[in-house]
Design an enzyme around this catalytic site. Structure first.
Site, PDB file in Angstrom:
ATOM      1  N   ASP A 156       2.471 -51.656 170.827  1.00  0.00           N
ATOM      2  CA  ASP A 156       1.313 -51.758 169.933  1.00  0.00           C
ATOM      3  C   ASP A 156       1.802 -52.108 168.537  1.00  0.00           C
ATOM      4  O   ASP A 156       2.911 -51.728 168.134  1.00  0.00           O
ATOM      5  CB  ASP A 156       0.572 -50.422 169.843  1.00  0.00           C
ATOM      6  CG  ASP A 156      -0.185 -50.075 171.106  1.00  0.00           C
ATOM      7  OD1 ASP A 156      -0.319 -50.948 171.976  1.00  0.00           O
ATOM      8  OD2 ASP A 156      -0.639 -48.926 171.212  1.00  0.00           O
ATOM      9  N   ARG A 157       0.965 -52.780 167.791  1.00  0.00           N
ATOM     10  CA  ARG A 157       1.337 -53.173 166.426  1.00  0.00           C
ATOM     11  C   ARG A 157       1.779 -51.967 165.590  1.00  0.00           C
ATOM     12  O   ARG A 157       2.733 -52.046 164.816  1.00  0.00           O
ATOM     13  CB  ARG A 157       0.150 -53.874 165.756  1.00  0.00           C
ATOM     14  CG  ARG A 157       0.450 -54.428 164.381  1.00  0.00           C
ATOM     15  CD  ARG A 157      -0.687 -55.298 163.891  1.00  0.00           C
ATOM     16  NE  ARG A 157      -1.930 -54.558 163.754  1.00  0.00           N
ATOM     17  CZ  ARG A 157      -2.260 -53.851 162.672  1.00  0.00           C
ATOM     18  NH1 ARG A 157      -1.426 -53.771 161.650  1.00  0.00           N
ATOM     19  NH2 ARG A 157      -3.415 -53.232 162.610  1.00  0.00           N
TER      20      ARG A 157
END
EC number: 5.4.99.-
Length: 486
Positions: free
Chosen positions: A196-197
């Site tokens: 995930d970012r």
């Protein structure tokens, strides 16, 4: 947009092949449309892409200078026989028609590589549309990417929080793939898995197709082990906790999931490592790779990650989604989440902007919404395009915000001679493809609060990644130390 909007890359722009064969004889008044070009299957970005713009550092943030970017798309079947004006007015309503008239006058709309002079032109099958936009990217942390290991087969890095792995949503240059290419001369990398970012930690890339296929096989055979560490709210149970609640994606645009019986099956094993009287450090072993799996399961257990910008928010209710009790429809939940971030001026933390939301609202009922968000002025797709799903196709569509602008202002701009200097694109701008200000760009006129470096850190870290013949680890984050305090 047909094949081309899928070709706009998670890993790289596809290059066009040799010119088309000879033109056939046209009937009187018939417009010639070249046959579609073959697109190569290359996965890398090259020096031209890296040179689009440059970075600068300010206040602990890595920032990208605004730059010009071409969205390219083939004519969709349902567009055939309709005018460009009609398509813009029905499928790209987040921009007023005055914007497209001004863009055409500035030479930013091209059909089959010829400038569009008349928006009343009727589209035909295989028409190729190119739309040049002024692109702004959200800032990310200035923390450098640490290379943990590198040999002739792989590159392994410790990814900082807030960086997407590859281009997606509003991010292109502020991504791990671009930074490694531009600053470490590491090109033609193949993404093996994603984070995930907002998740930091061990991230592995293959240098060759053969190595990528070999490790992909291990992924399919479930031979890979991933170990994460996080800091969660409250006193997590001392015994091992197994969560097998199914997870459903609520919104790909905003990037939100929840536990739901209709969701995909998944399993996560949790083990507490320490407790400091307020929060616990927990080891997480995801046995599947669903979107936001660890974060959603921790929320369900009543111990969300301390600073999770999605799953530890008041929008989920007084118990913040514990036990799957939300008492809101999906639409009400999304509205509440967006409003909570809007009130804190922190939409950039989600990787979206006010304009993205306007664009999504405008496009929600215009036929196939997926097509709307992928096309020339695309909508808000944020970190769900950059998640840790091992099975995800890396060649996701490259999208960007579509800012709203007032007709009055654009009609004035349309008559502005300042546009004349932009008619020929980079030819008139010299070799530099970025420009700080653009007369058509609404983003240029908006002032936003920068996130603080602290806001760009979420307490979830990929600590270890192990396969049949390799194992890579990073250091334990500072926030995961037993004696750490907020």
């Amino acid at each position: 947009p047909g094949a081309e909007d899928k070709a706009a890359p998670g890993h790289g722009d596809r290059e066009e092949a040799a010119p088309a064969p000879k033109k056939r004889r046209l009937a009187a008044g018939e417009r010639y449309v070249p046959p579609p070009r073959k697109l190569s299957t290359g996965v890398s970005f090259n020096a031209v892409h890296f040179a689009e713009t440059s970075y600068y550092f300010e206040g602990g943030l890595r920032k990208v200078r605004p730059y010009y970017y071409d969205f390219r798309t083939y004519c969709k079947g349902r567009w055939v026989g309709r005018s460009l004006l009609h398509v813009f007015s029905t499928e790209f309503r987040a921009q007023p028609l005055a914007y497209y008239r001004a863009a055409a006058r500035a030479g930013r709309l091209r059909l089959n590589e010829e400038p569009v002079r008349d928006l009343d032109i009727v589209l035909k099958n295989n028409d190729f549309l190119r739309n040049t936009v002024h692109r702004h990217e959200p800032p990310v942390t200035a923390q450098p990417i640490q290379i943990l290991a590198e040999d002739e087969e792989v590159v392994v890095v410790d990814k900082p929080s807030s960086l997407p792995v590859h281009p997606c949503g509003r991010f292109r240059h502020n991504t791990v793939i671009f930074i490694l290419g531009k600053e470490h001369d590491l090109k033609e990398l193949h993404t093996i898995h994603r984070l995930d970012r907002m998740t930091s930690g061990v991230l592995m890339f293959a240098k060759t197709t053969e190595v990528s296929k070999r490790i992909d096989e291990q992924v399919r055979e479930r031979q890979l082990e991933k170990e994460y560490v996080c800091r969660v709210v409250g006193e997590f149970p001392e015994h091992e906790v197994v969560c097998e609640e199914p997870i459903l994606v609520v919104s790909y645009k905003v990037g939100v999931c929840r536990v739901d019986p209709r969701g995909k099956s998944c399993k996560t094993i949790f083990q507490r490592l320490s407790y400091n009287g307020k929060s616990s450090v927990v080891k997480c072993l995801p046995l599947t790779g669903r979107t936001h799996q660890i974060r959603v399961h921790l929320q369900y257990l009543g111990h969300p990650i301390v600073n999770d910008p999605i799953y530890n928010m008041e929008a989920w209710g007084p118990e913040r989604g514990k036990g799957g009790k939300i008492h809101k429809t999906d639409e009400e939940l999304l509205e509440a989440l967006v409003e909570e971030h809007r009130s804190k001026q922190s939409l950039d933390i989600l990787g979206i902007s006010e304009e993205d939301l306007n664009c999504s609202a405008e496009n929600k009922d215009c036929g196939d919404s997926g097509d709307c968000t992928k096309a020339a002025q695309a909508g808000a797709i944020n970190e769900n395009s950059c998640t840790d799903r091992d099975t995800q196709d890396p060649r996701r569509s490259d999208t960007a915000a579509c800012p709203l602008a007032s007709d009055t202002n654009l009609e004035a701009i349309e008559k502005n001679e300042e546009l004349d200097s932009y008619k020929n694109g980079d030819k008139e701008r010299g070799e530099k493809s970025w420009e700080e200000k653009d007369p058509l760009c609404v983003e240029c006129k908006v002032t936003r609060r920068d996130p603080s470096p602290k806001e760009l850190v979420m307490y979830l870290h990929a600590l270890r990644y192990k396969g049949a013949d390799f194992e890579y680890c990073s250091k334990m984050p500072e926030w995961a130390m037993e004696d750490w305090e907020e």
